[in-house]
Design an enzyme around this catalytic site. Structure first.
Site, PDB file in Angstrom:
ATOM      1  N   ARG A 160      -8.665  -1.574   8.226  1.00  0.00           N
ATOM      2  CA  ARG A 160      -9.461  -0.512   8.133  1.00  0.00           C
ATOM      3  C   ARG A 160      -9.563   0.655   9.393  1.00  0.00           C
ATOM      4  O   ARG A 160     -10.502   0.435  10.010  1.00  0.00           O
ATOM      5  CB  ARG A 160     -10.714  -0.907   7.673  1.00  0.00           C
ATOM      6  CG  ARG A 160     -11.530   0.028   6.750  1.00  0.00           C
ATOM      7  CD  ARG A 160     -12.648  -0.849   6.063  1.00  0.00           C
ATOM      8  NE  ARG A 160     -12.960  -0.089   4.873  1.00  0.00           N
ATOM      9  CZ  ARG A 160     -13.979  -0.361   3.959  1.00  0.00           C
ATOM     10  NH1 ARG A 160     -14.232  -1.524   4.126  1.00  0.00           N
ATOM     11  NH2 ARG A 160     -14.185   0.515   3.003  1.00  0.00           N
ATOM     12  N   CYS A 161      -8.507   1.204   9.921  1.00  0.00           N
ATOM     13  CA  CYS A 161      -8.482   1.881  10.977  1.00  0.00           C
ATOM     14  C   CYS A 161      -7.297   2.957  10.842  1.00  0.00           C
ATOM     15  O   CYS A 161      -6.445   2.658  10.039  1.00  0.00           O
ATOM     16  CB  CYS A 161      -7.851   1.071  12.106  1.00  0.00           C
ATOM     17  SG  CYS A 161      -6.417   0.278  11.641  1.00  0.00           S
ATOM     18  N   GLU A 214     -12.720   4.639   6.094  1.00  0.00           N
ATOM     19  CA  GLU A 214     -12.591   3.614   7.266  1.00  0.00           C
ATOM     20  C   GLU A 214     -13.705   3.974   8.257  1.00  0.00           C
ATOM     21  O   GLU A 214     -14.021   3.007   9.122  1.00  0.00           O
ATOM     22  CB  GLU A 214     -11.603   3.753   8.094  1.00  0.00           C
ATOM     23  CG  GLU A 214     -10.153   3.160   7.158  1.00  0.00           C
ATOM     24  CD  GLU A 214      -8.838   4.061   7.950  1.00  0.00           C
ATOM     25  OE1 GLU A 214      -8.821   5.186   8.067  1.00  0.00           O
ATOM     26  OE2 GLU A 214      -7.772   3.278   7.892  1.00  0.00           O
ATOM     27  N   GLN A 264       0.843  -1.319  -0.024  1.00  0.00           N
ATOM     28  CA  GLN A 264       0.084  -0.025   0.066  1.00  0.00           C
ATOM     29  C   GLN A 264       0.772   1.512   0.204  1.00  0.00           C
ATOM     30  O   GLN A 264       0.087   2.413  -0.272  1.00  0.00           O
ATOM     31  CB  GLN A 264      -0.835   0.041   1.327  1.00  0.00           C
ATOM     32  CG  GLN A 264      -1.936  -1.076   1.121  1.00  0.00           C
ATOM     33  CD  GLN A 264      -2.821  -1.462   2.545  1.00  0.00           C
ATOM     34  OE1 GLN A 264      -3.083  -2.408   3.064  1.00  0.00           O
ATOM     35  NE2 GLN A 264      -3.294   0.017   2.988  1.00  0.00           N
TER      36      GLN A 264
HETATM   37  N1  MCN Z   1     -14.092   9.899  -1.511  1.00  0.00           N
HETATM   38  C1  MCN Z   1     -15.170  10.714  -2.035  1.00  0.00           C
HETATM   39  N2  MCN Z   1     -15.421  11.806  -1.407  1.00  0.00           N
HETATM   40  C2  MCN Z   1     -14.891  12.048  -0.095  1.00  0.00           C
HETATM   41  C3  MCN Z   1     -14.104  11.241   0.425  1.00  0.00           C
HETATM   42  C4  MCN Z   1     -13.526   9.947  -0.205  1.00  0.00           C
HETATM   43  O1  MCN Z   1     -15.397  10.582  -3.105  1.00  0.00           O
HETATM   44  N3  MCN Z   1     -15.245  13.216   0.437  1.00  0.00           N
HETATM   45  C5  MCN Z   1     -13.805   8.633  -2.483  1.00  0.00           C
HETATM   46  C6  MCN Z   1     -12.055   8.755  -2.840  1.00  0.00           C
HETATM   47  O2  MCN Z   1     -11.769   9.714  -3.644  1.00  0.00           O
HETATM   48  C7  MCN Z   1     -11.480   7.384  -2.800  1.00  0.00           C
HETATM   49  C8  MCN Z   1     -12.476   6.444  -1.859  1.00  0.00           C
HETATM   50  O3  MCN Z   1     -13.686   7.454  -1.660  1.00  0.00           O
HETATM   51  O4  MCN Z   1     -11.982   6.951  -4.114  1.00  0.00           O
HETATM   52  C9  MCN Z   1     -11.835   6.350  -0.400  1.00  0.00           C
HETATM   53  O5  MCN Z   1     -11.120   7.711  -0.250  1.00  0.00           O
HETATM   54  P1  MCN Z   1     -10.481   7.909   1.209  1.00  0.00           P
HETATM   55  O6  MCN Z   1     -11.464   7.981   2.174  1.00  0.00           O
HETATM   56  O7  MCN Z   1      -9.648   9.003   0.911  1.00  0.00           O
HETATM   57  O8  MCN Z   1      -9.653   6.703   1.455  1.00  0.00           O
HETATM   58  P2  MCN Z   1      -8.210   5.984   0.935  1.00  0.00           P
HETATM   59  O9  MCN Z   1      -8.390   5.994  -0.572  1.00  0.00           O
HETATM   60  O10 MCN Z   1      -7.151   6.469   1.532  1.00  0.00           O
HETATM   61  O11 MCN Z   1      -8.501   4.684   1.047  1.00  0.00           O
HETATM   62  C10 MCN Z   1      -7.981   3.797   2.405  1.00  0.00           C
HETATM   63  C11 MCN Z   1      -9.079   3.228   3.095  1.00  0.00           C
HETATM   64  C12 MCN Z   1      -8.527   2.268   4.002  1.00  0.00           C
HETATM   65  S1  MCN Z   1      -7.118   2.926   5.063  1.00  0.00           S
HETATM   66  C13 MCN Z   1      -8.728   0.971   4.009  1.00  0.00           C
HETATM   67  S2  MCN Z   1      -8.106  -0.125   5.255  1.00  0.00           S
HETATM   68  C14 MCN Z   1      -9.806   0.387   3.218  1.00  0.00           C
HETATM   69  C15 MCN Z   1     -10.611   1.404   2.629  1.00  0.00           C
HETATM   70  O12 MCN Z   1      -9.932   2.642   2.183  1.00  0.00           O
HETATM   71  N4  MCN Z   1      -9.176  -0.373   2.321  1.00  0.00           N
HETATM   72  C16 MCN Z   1      -9.928  -0.857   1.321  1.00  0.00           C
HETATM   73  N5  MCN Z   1     -11.481   1.048   1.641  1.00  0.00           N
HETATM   74  C17 MCN Z   1     -11.317  -0.047   0.815  1.00  0.00           C
HETATM   75  N6  MCN Z   1     -11.931  -0.415  -0.372  1.00  0.00           N
HETATM   76  C18 MCN Z   1     -11.487  -1.283  -1.134  1.00  0.00           C
HETATM   77  N7  MCN Z   1     -12.086  -1.623  -1.900  1.00  0.00           N
HETATM   78  N8  MCN Z   1     -10.368  -2.014  -0.859  1.00  0.00           N
HETATM   79  C19 MCN Z   1      -9.605  -1.811   0.333  1.00  0.00           C
HETATM   80  O13 MCN Z   1      -8.478  -2.479   0.519  1.00  0.00           O
HETATM   81 CU1  CUM Z   2      -5.335   0.560   9.608  1.00  0.00          CU
HETATM   82  S1  CUM Z   2      -6.004  -0.226   7.729  1.00  0.00           S
HETATM   83 MO1  CUM Z   2      -6.006   1.218   6.392  1.00  0.00          MO
HETATM   84  O1  CUM Z   2      -5.278   2.126   7.437  1.00  0.00           O
HETATM   85  O2  CUM Z   2      -4.926   0.580   5.206  1.00  0.00           O
END
Ligand code: MCN
Ligand code: CUM
Length: 797
Positions: A371-372, A742, A224
């Protein structure tokens, strides 16, 4: 807006529920995962794992394995040691064994590797390795770890005379003591948040390819955070950083499992360097469940000081965290227990104090993944379980108690009692929406009536804000590398573009949503923008995807780099329109002359001019890079309400309704956001209901296969009702977005558990540890007592 302005939703900009472009290949089976990659001359690696949780290694005899035709290399800890690679540093300033030399410290620990022509030969050869063990007493919980006479697990470390990793505290102990002195009442709760394990469909793996001719090391791997891996390989293996290329191809789910550095990666790299051939390692499911980053496994002793009218005066928390055999939490803060002290951020509480102790045990190292945002999951679970118990102790309504203690809309930015600064929110409004959706008053009436007939209904509320988006470089770093992120945008001459970021999606939809941000900023249709992540030779430096940091940090960088491009395009527009820059106005996709709105040029025309008709003295081209260091974390808020019916005869509980009100600020893609929430709720339900992975007294891992560790399918997963009415834009994010990835997995578990405990009200039961398996619920109901799930469990259970 002029007549020519674009319709943002039509071009796939901000707020468009654009279909996920990556799904074109994913649902056709055309993804390109690590295991899909085959390189010429590639060999295969398998790992021999320890059958015992704690034992001294008296001898390893690999001669029979070497004799098997097709075997190219057998790696043992002693061989790794000659290269100073038997141990590696962890991201939490500890050390971790790559291959065991002195002792094995958990069941499933890596002891040796075989590299062979195919994975079957390698597996057979692993079984031909003779390892002699001298068993030692295993430790499977923090109480055993600190007991008199406990064996010291980390006797490899100088100055480590016991099993304690750290003692840490935060908050104001004296002020909290005073709050407890003034309290009318003190509510207490003890809990164990059990170990849980992320279950990406794809396990971990790597293909290391060292080319002696070019001196270049290319590693395809399931990480990641590719740039962090590149830095780690450069620093630990002492290889030149520009000769290392880390590629994370498609990732089949990460969920935090693919943040840490695993021995398999290291061994495949060393094997490829030694053999000068590509070496592939792909973990199997049990290997993944038994040895890779677990989550949670933390004990709470919590107390709340309450005034009779319901005001929370103070909170005391002590947490014992079981980190397994190595302290290898992948978390970027100086806070030993991650962001656990984000607990109670949603509530206006005058004083709080948190103490935490971390201990070693004979279990796979873990702690924060799944997911934290670095133990925020535990923080919000403990908080919402304590809040429910406190309201019950006071005899107050669950919703009214929360509302009374919420931080009010006008009080932002709010300094939490444990030191965070929350940014914005409308907590009361979110709660209103959720209560209305679930039909709160009506349900409470039905619950009463049903109870008279012997039926047990329950309602659980979970309300929380969480810190997402590490990080802000002042406070967050990984081994000294500051937390920020990046985006690079190249607009080609025909107005099509490529955007690359330092994040690395694993299924979250970045290829869709980053294009939407560019679209919003520049008016280029989203379908004209391709997104690429995960290759350290092409992506700008970034810290990867976890802690829902991509939107808060990399997404912000995408907006900022788009604005740099727009600033240059404006100069090109002035040149094309033959007016001064000050006379130019911008609307989506087009610059025009303020005094003559019909005279304008599109962003695509500016792009063409950047390569064919730039003004004298202007640097050609239309590309740029932005690094974004966020001023703060983003603080989304959520309310989850679950109703259940518990069958008193069997302890089985069924979910009747689940309502989710998420305020993650501006939603880039509402459909993707809803997908994230549903996924998180599904995992929350699974953690609360069925996912059981634990240890017996011998340190055997119970539940390291998908027959025992149950994954929720569409069959048992309940339906979810999602609400998006409340939008509080993030005040410091360029497009007002907060993280969402998350939230539901963080806030969801308490809602399910609170619902079941609520159904048991009147029995005196205050807690059942997750997962709330039917036998535990039945035991609680029948014997009117709390049920602990802490290890060790009986292995015949
Ligand atoms: N998004 C959006 N509008 C917002 C916030 C987010 O449209 N206000 C969209 C983003 O553009 C992105 C998605 O939602 O396409 C998730 O965005 P974000 O909250 O920024 O999270 P990350 O992309 O950093 O993803 C990480 C988070 C984590 S830490 C875990 S653990 C997890 C999760 O995402 N693992 C996943 N969701 C997952 N979903 C899938 N399918 N697979 C994983 O491994
Ligand atoms: Cu602690 S799970 Mo996500 O932060 O990749």
């Amino acid at each position: 807006m002029t007549a020519q302005a674009l319709d943002e939703i039509k071009i796939g900009g901000l707020g468009a529920s654009r279909k996920r472009v990556e799904d074109n290949r994913f649902i056709r089976g055309k993804g390109n995962y690590t295991d899909d990659i085959t390189l010429p001359g590639m060999l295969h690696m398998e790992i021999l794992r320890s059958p015992l949780a704690h034992a001294r290694i008296t001898s390893i005899d690999a001669s029979k394995a070497w004799d098997i035709p097709g075997v190219h290399l057998v790696l043992t800890g002693d061989m790794m040691a000659t290269r100073n690679l038997a141990w590696m540093p962890t991201l939490s300033y500890d050390t971790q064994a790559v291959l065991a030399t002195d002792k094995v410290r958990f069941q499933g620990q890596e002891v040796a590797c075989v590299i062979a022509d195919d994975p079957y030969i390698a597996k057979d050869a692993c079984e031909a390795i003779d390892v002699e063990y001298e068993p030692l007493p295993p430790i499977v919980n923090p109480m055993q770890a600190v007991a008199e006479g406990a064996p010291v697990i980390r006797d490899d470390k100088e100055n480590q005379a016991d099993n304690v990793i750290y003692n840490w505290e935060v908050g104001d102990a004296a002020a909290t003591d005073r709050a407890f002195e003034q309290a009318d009442m003190v509510s207490r709760l003890k809990l164990h948040y059990p170990r849980s394990h992320p279950s990406p469909i794809e396990c971990c793996g790597s293909i290391a390819d060292f080319n002696r001719a070019t001196e270049k090391l290319t590693v395809y791997m399931t990480t990641q955070a590719p740039h962090i891996i590149r830095a780690a390989v450069a620093l630990v293996a002492e290889l030149p950083e520009h000769m290392i290329r880390i590629i994370s191809p498609d990732i089949g789910g990460g969920f935090g499992n693919k943040v840490p550095v695993y021995p398999g990666y290291v061994c495949s790299i060393l094997a490829s360097i030694l053999l000068e051939r590509p070496v592939k390692w792909i973990e199997d499911k049990t290997g993944n469940l038994i040895s890779t980053g677990f989550a949670r496994d933390i004990y709470l002793d919590g107390e709340m000081a309450l005034r009779q009218d319901g005001k929370i005066l103070g909170v005391r928390m002590h947490c014992d965290a079981d980190h397994g055999a190595f302290f290898s939490d992948a978390q970027p803060s100086k806070f030993k227990i991650g962001l656990l002290h984000s607990a109670f951020a949603a509530y206006d509480i005058p004083a709080a104090h948190l103490t935490a102790r971390g201990t070693y045990s004979n279990k796979a190292p873990g702690g924060v993944a799944y997911r934290c945002s670095f133990r925020v999951t535990e923080a919000m679970f403990f908080q919402e379980r304590m809040v429910q118990a406190a309201a019950d102790d006071l005899g107050m309504d669950q919703a009214a108690f929360r509302r009374m203690n919420f931080v009010r809309d006008e009080d932002f930015p709010h300094r939490t009692p444990l030191g965070f600064l929350t940014d914005s929110g409308q907590y009361g409004k979110c709660l209103d929406v959720a209560l209305k959706a679930v039909g709160y008053e009506e349900f409470r009436k039905q619950q009463e009536e049903a109870r008279a007939k012997g039926r047990l209904f329950g309602l659980g509320i979970s309300t929380m804000t969480e810190p997402l988006g590490a990080g802000n470089s002042r406070e967050y770093d990984i081994l000294g590398i500051k937390m920020f992120d990046s985006a690079e945008l190249k607009v080609h001459m025909t107005g099509k573009a490529i955007v690359r970021t330092g994040a690395r999606g694993q299924g979250q939809g970045h290829e869709t949503t980053w294009a939407q941000i560019v679209s919003h900023e520049l008016g280029i249709p989203a379908e004209d923008i391709v997104v690429e992540e995960g290759d350290t030779d092409t992506a700008p430096f970034g810290m990867g995807t976890y802690a829902s940091r991509s939107t808060p940090v990399a997404g912000a960088a995408v907006a900022m780099v788009s604005r740099k491009i727009r600033a240059k395009a404006r100069k090109l527009a002035a040149h094309l329109l033959e007016v001064s820059e000050e006379d130019i106005e911008w609307e989506l996709g087009r610059f025009y002359v303020r005094s003559a709105p019909d005279r304008g040029v599109t962003i695509q025309e500016c792009a063409m001019a950047a390569y064919s008709n730039m003004p004298d003295g202007m640097e050609p081209g239309l590309e740029n890079t932005a690094y974004y260091d966020p001023p703060n974390l983003t603080w989304p808020f959520a309310v989850y309400i679950v109703t259940v019916e518990v069958d008193p005869a069997t302890g089985v509980w069924d979910v009747l309704t689940t309502v989710a009100v998420d305020d993650c600020g501006v939603r880039i893609n509402p459909m993707i956001v809803e997908g994230q929430i549903m996924g998180g709720l599904t995992e929350a339900y699974a953690m609360a209901n069925m996912q059981f992975i634990t240890f017996d007294a011998e340190g055997n891992c119970i539940g390291s296969n998908y027959m025992d560790y149950l994954l929720p399918t569409a069959w048992e997963t309940p339906g979810f009702e999602l609400h998006s009415e409340v939008v509080t834009p993030c005040p410091h994010h360029p497009i007002g977005a907060k993280g969402i990835g998350e939230c539901a997995a963080v806030g969801g578990p308490a809602a399910f558990v609170n619902a079941v405990i609520d159904a048991l009200s009147g029995t005196g039961v205050r807690n059942i540890d997750m997962p709330l398996l039917p036998d535990r619920v039945w035991e609680a109901l029948t014997y009117r007592r709390d049920v602990s799930g802490a290890p060790p469990v009986r292995s015949d259970d």
